[in-house]
Design a protein around this motif. Structure first.
Motif, PDB file in Angstrom:
ATOM      1  N   THR A  75      -9.563   3.488   3.450  1.00 46.94           N
ATOM      2  CA  THR A  75      -9.284   4.879   3.117  1.00 46.94           C
ATOM      3  C   THR A  75      -7.870   5.217   3.582  1.00 46.94           C
ATOM      4  N   VAL A  76      -7.422   6.390   3.156  1.00 50.83           N
ATOM      5  CA  VAL A  76      -6.098   6.857   3.586  1.00 50.83           C
ATOM      6  C   VAL A  76      -6.091   7.056   5.097  1.00 50.83           C
ATOM      7  N   LYS A  95       5.140   6.748  -0.906  1.00 54.26           N
ATOM      8  CA  LYS A  95       3.935   7.156  -1.667  1.00 54.26           C
ATOM      9  C   LYS A  95       2.829   6.115  -1.478  1.00 54.26           C
ATOM     10  N   ILE A  96       1.640   6.607  -1.160  1.00 55.50           N
ATOM     11  CA  ILE A  96       0.505   5.700  -0.935  1.00 55.50           C
ATOM     12  C   ILE A  96      -0.058   5.266  -2.287  1.00 55.50           C
ATOM     13  N   ASP A  97      -0.311   3.967  -2.394  1.00 59.33           N
ATOM     14  CA  ASP A  97      -0.925   3.407  -3.608  1.00 59.33           C
ATOM     15  C   ASP A  97      -2.444   3.390  -3.386  1.00 59.33           C
ATOM     16  N   ILE A  98      -3.119   4.381  -3.960  1.00 65.68           N
ATOM     17  CA  ILE A  98      -4.561   4.539  -3.714  1.00 65.68           C
ATOM     18  C   ILE A  98      -5.343   3.363  -4.304  1.00 65.68           C
ATOM     19  N   ASP A  99      -4.910   2.892  -5.468  1.00 65.32           N
ATOM     20  CA  ASP A  99      -5.611   1.759  -6.099  1.00 65.32           C
ATOM     21  C   ASP A  99      -5.541   0.521  -5.210  1.00 65.32           C
ATOM     22  N   LEU A 132      -5.212   0.536  -1.998  1.00 65.32           N
ATOM     23  CA  LEU A 132      -6.098   0.774  -0.841  1.00 65.32           C
ATOM     24  C   LEU A 132      -7.551   0.499  -1.227  1.00 65.32           C
ATOM     25  N   ARG A 133      -7.873   0.896  -2.458  1.00 69.75           N
ATOM     26  CA  ARG A 133      -9.244   0.706  -2.936  1.00 69.75           C
ATOM     27  C   ARG A 133      -9.591  -0.788  -2.974  1.00 69.75           C
ATOM     28  N   GLU A 187      -3.463   5.538   7.684  1.00 72.86           N
ATOM     29  CA  GLU A 187      -2.685   6.372   8.614  1.00 72.86           C
ATOM     30  C   GLU A 187      -2.920   5.944  10.064  1.00 72.86           C
ATOM     31  N   VAL A 227       0.812  -1.218   0.000  1.00 71.73           N
ATOM     32  CA  VAL A 227       0.000   0.000   0.000  1.00 71.73           C
ATOM     33  C   VAL A 227       0.855   1.283   0.000  1.00 71.73           C
TER      34      VAL A 227
END
Lengths: 157, 126
Positions: free
Chosen positions: A111-112, A99-103, A105-106, A116, A94
């Motif tokens: 969620t971010v 850098k957070i991988d939003i995909d 996480l999805r 966190e 993730v």
């Protein structure tokens, strides 16, 4: 009453035997399927204790089936990575290099903010400090900090 | 490896037991049902003594079958059948043949419903 007592003893012995057969794992280390099976075992084992009219075999047969399938599939998962992925899923990275991988996480339906929060529980308060963050198949978050990575490289040299 | 062998053995035992017990249950139910049918058919023609003897034989067979049935079936399902079959004794002793025949038919229907509920079928599985 005596019937209930004897049933309780029989079911206790059966559940202990089944737990021993399944092996040692703490709840926090279990895969989701193992946790579900463990909860199911306790629910099914209690049925004949709740109603004297339910035969003990109505609990015994499902218990045997659950634990047998769990053990057999676990053993097969050791041999087959495809089966392992089917049963347990796979790890999801993730965070890469801060850098957070939003995909990613999805796919986890997170969620971010959730991420966190999980990082803070690992005493990480800045995402930029993270080299890699991986959600394991048992739901736990593994974190490799950039500092730790640097220290390990220095040690190797 | 030992765990897997134990698991496989237990699973095989559970599968075989389940099918064997289901078969024995259905055979028992069909056997009692056949005896009840026979009782119903002779209820009009048999003598009083024969009727009472036949009735007692049916009740004895049912009570015997019930010992096994209670191990593998929910007791609530057997309660009504048990009560009705055991009432046949009083009915045959009283000589009320029409009522006896009626009760026998009622018992056959109950046994048939019970047997179909225990049978391996899509409706019962889902």
């Amino acid at each position: 009453m005596a019937v209930l007592l004897i049933r309780a003893v029989l079911l206790y012995a059966a559940v202990i035997f089944i737990i021993r057969l399944m092996g040692k794992r703490q709840i926090g280390e279990m895969q989701p399927s193992e946790l579900v099976i463990t909860i199911l075992i306790s629910e099914v084992a209690s049925l004949p204790l709740q109603d004297k009219g339910i035969p003990v075999l109505y609990a015994a047969v499902p218990l045997v089936v659950f634990v047998s399938f769990e053990i057999i599939l676990s053993a097969l998962s050791l041999k087959s990575s495809k089966l392992r992925t089917l049963m347990q899923g796979h790890e999801v990275i993730v965070i890469r290099n801060g850098k957070i991988d939003i995909d990613a996480l999805r796919t986890l339906r997170m969620t971010v903010d959730d991420l966190e929060g999980a990082l803070r529980q690992k005493d990480v308060f800045d995402v930029k400090q993270v080299s890699y963050a991986i959600f394991e198949t048992n739901g736990k978050l593994s974190v490799l900090l950039k500092d730790d990575e640097t220290k390990k490289e220095k040690k190797k040299k | 490896m030992k765990r897997v062998i134990v698991a496989l053995s237990l699973l095989a035992f559970a599968v075989v037991s389940a099918f064997v017990f289901t078969k024995i249950l259905i055979d028992n139910i069909n056997s009692v049902s056949a005896d009840v049918s026979h009782l119903s058919s002779v209820s009009q023609t048999a003598s009083e003594k024969e009727l009472v003897d036949e009735t007692r034989a049916v009740i004895a067979k049912w009570n015997n079958a019930q010992k096994f049935l209670k191990i593998i079936s929910v007791h609530e399902n057997l309660t009504e059948i048990n009560r009705t079959i055991n009432s046949l004794n009083d009915i045959s002793s009283s000589g009320n043949r029409e009522l006896l025949c009626e009760k026998c038919n009622e018992i056959r229907v109950m046994l048939s419903i019970f047997e179909s509920d225990e049978r391996i079928s899509i409706e019962n599985i889902f």
